[in-house]
Scaffold this active site. Structure first.
Site, PDB file in Angstrom:
ATOM      1  N   HIS A  90      -2.073   1.952   8.377  1.00 16.23           N
ATOM      2  CA  HIS A  90      -2.642   1.760   7.046  1.00 16.23           C
ATOM      3  C   HIS A  90      -2.486   0.324   6.555  1.00 16.23           C
ATOM      4  CE1 HIS A  90      -3.161   6.070   6.662  1.00 16.23           C
ATOM      5  NE2 HIS A  90      -1.884   6.258   6.945  1.00 16.23           N
ATOM      6  N   THR A 226       1.500   3.154  -4.204  1.00 14.12           N
ATOM      7  CA  THR A 226       0.037   3.135  -4.190  1.00 14.12           C
ATOM      8  C   THR A 226      -0.545   3.844  -2.969  1.00 14.12           C
ATOM      9  OG1 THR A 226      -0.114   0.984  -3.049  1.00 14.12           O
ATOM     10  CG2 THR A 226       0.016   0.958  -5.470  1.00 14.12           C
TER      11      THR A 226
END
Length: 308
Positions: A90, A226
């Site tokens: 990611h 987040t």
């Protein structure tokens, strides 16, 4: 039913993300039954549907001055250490844990936080890619340095007490010349193109990475991680002064690293979330200095006026 509407229908009504390990960014969302759903699907993961989510758009005229937000003390940021740089699937992440403690304290944090890792968020061009924005303006990349209370849970944990994690957020601004302080990271990106690949970096000095930034000037608010599980345990410190980076250096992030063998890693940012009833505070250091300067000059003027 149009193809675009069908995709939207599937994304919002059919797709369900099963766990905090089963998620993706919008760039990877596809119109099929096996799609991860993009960031809209995160709301079904643990705390991602909460009311204190990050990132946010910071509206400067609505921020509140807090003079208790003074100098942040950076301990160990000026020392060189070896760290593992890896592709998490990611982001690009530098693990900061080890025998040499790196901490932050003061600055209204209410305690000492131990550095755990840093990572980056970027786009697919040199125009936008940051997670936070200021007055609607987004930057091409954002760096997060994640710290946790020594007695708290892992910075990647799904639970914990409010304020158990402190994240420093830094924006990037593109310039013509390269920033040599980021060369040790950027030159190794080709070695971590694949998910879960890792390389060791030697003699990395964190202070060099943020030397462009006026660290007394910052915004503070309470929010979340987040990425899933989006735990609402984060004290955020966002610095408006950007780090400078060369355009060719930035391009290495969105052209060299991959989510998977057939998907290049671009646009790995979460859209801004509703701020709700939260307040964003701004540091009081500059205001205190300005007031001190005013008082000093007032005393000087008063002395000469009253002098015989």
């Amino acid at each position: 039913m149009t193809f675009a509407y069908l995709c939207l229908f599937l994304s919002l009504h059919v797709i369900r993300v099963r766990s905090s390990e089963d998620w993706c960014y919008d760039i990877l969302n596809t119109c099929d039954a096996h799609s991860c759903g993009g960031t809209q699907a995160w709301k079904s993961i643990e705390e991602c549907g909460g009311n204190k989510q990050s990132p946010i758009n910071i509206v400067t005229r609505k921020t509140v001055l807090d003079e208790k937000l003074n100098h942040i003390v950076f301990h160990g940021y000026d020392k060189g250490h070896s760290y593992a740089l890896n592709n998490t699937g990611h982001s690009v992440q530098l693990t900061l844990t080890g025998p040499n403690d790196i901490t932050i304290s003061e600055g209204g944090l209410g305690g000492t936080y131990l550095a755990a890792q840093l990572h980056f968020h970027w786009g697919s061009t040199s125009t936008f890619g940051s997670e936070h924005s200021i007055d609607g303006e987004r930057y091409p990349m954002e760096l997060h340095i994640v710290h946790k209370k020594p007695t708290g849970r892992s910075a990647a944990g799904s639970s914990g007490e409010a304020g158990s994690i402190a994240v420093l957020g830094f924006f990037f601004e593109v310039q013509t010349n390269n920033n040599i302080n980021f060369d040790p990271i950027i030159k190794e990106l080709p070695k971590i193109q694949a998910k879960d690949s890792t390389v060791t970096l030697n003699d990395i000095i964190l202070q060099n990475l943020i030397k462009d930034v006026k660290t007394d000037n910052y915004y503070r608010y309470e929010g979340s991680l987040t990425t899933p599980p989006c735990s609402e345990v984060v004290t955020w410190t966002v610095f408006p002064d950007p780090i400078k980076i060369g355009e060719s250096q930035l391009k290495e992030f969105y052209t060299r690293v991959y989510y998977s063998s057939d998907a290049i890693m671009t646009d790995n940012f979460r859209p801004v979330q509703e701020i709700g009833s939260r307040t964003v505070y701004r540091s009081g250091v500059e205001a205190i200095l300005s007031h001190s300067t005013f008082v000093f000059f007032s005393l000087v003027v008063a002395y000469f006026v009253s002098a015989p």
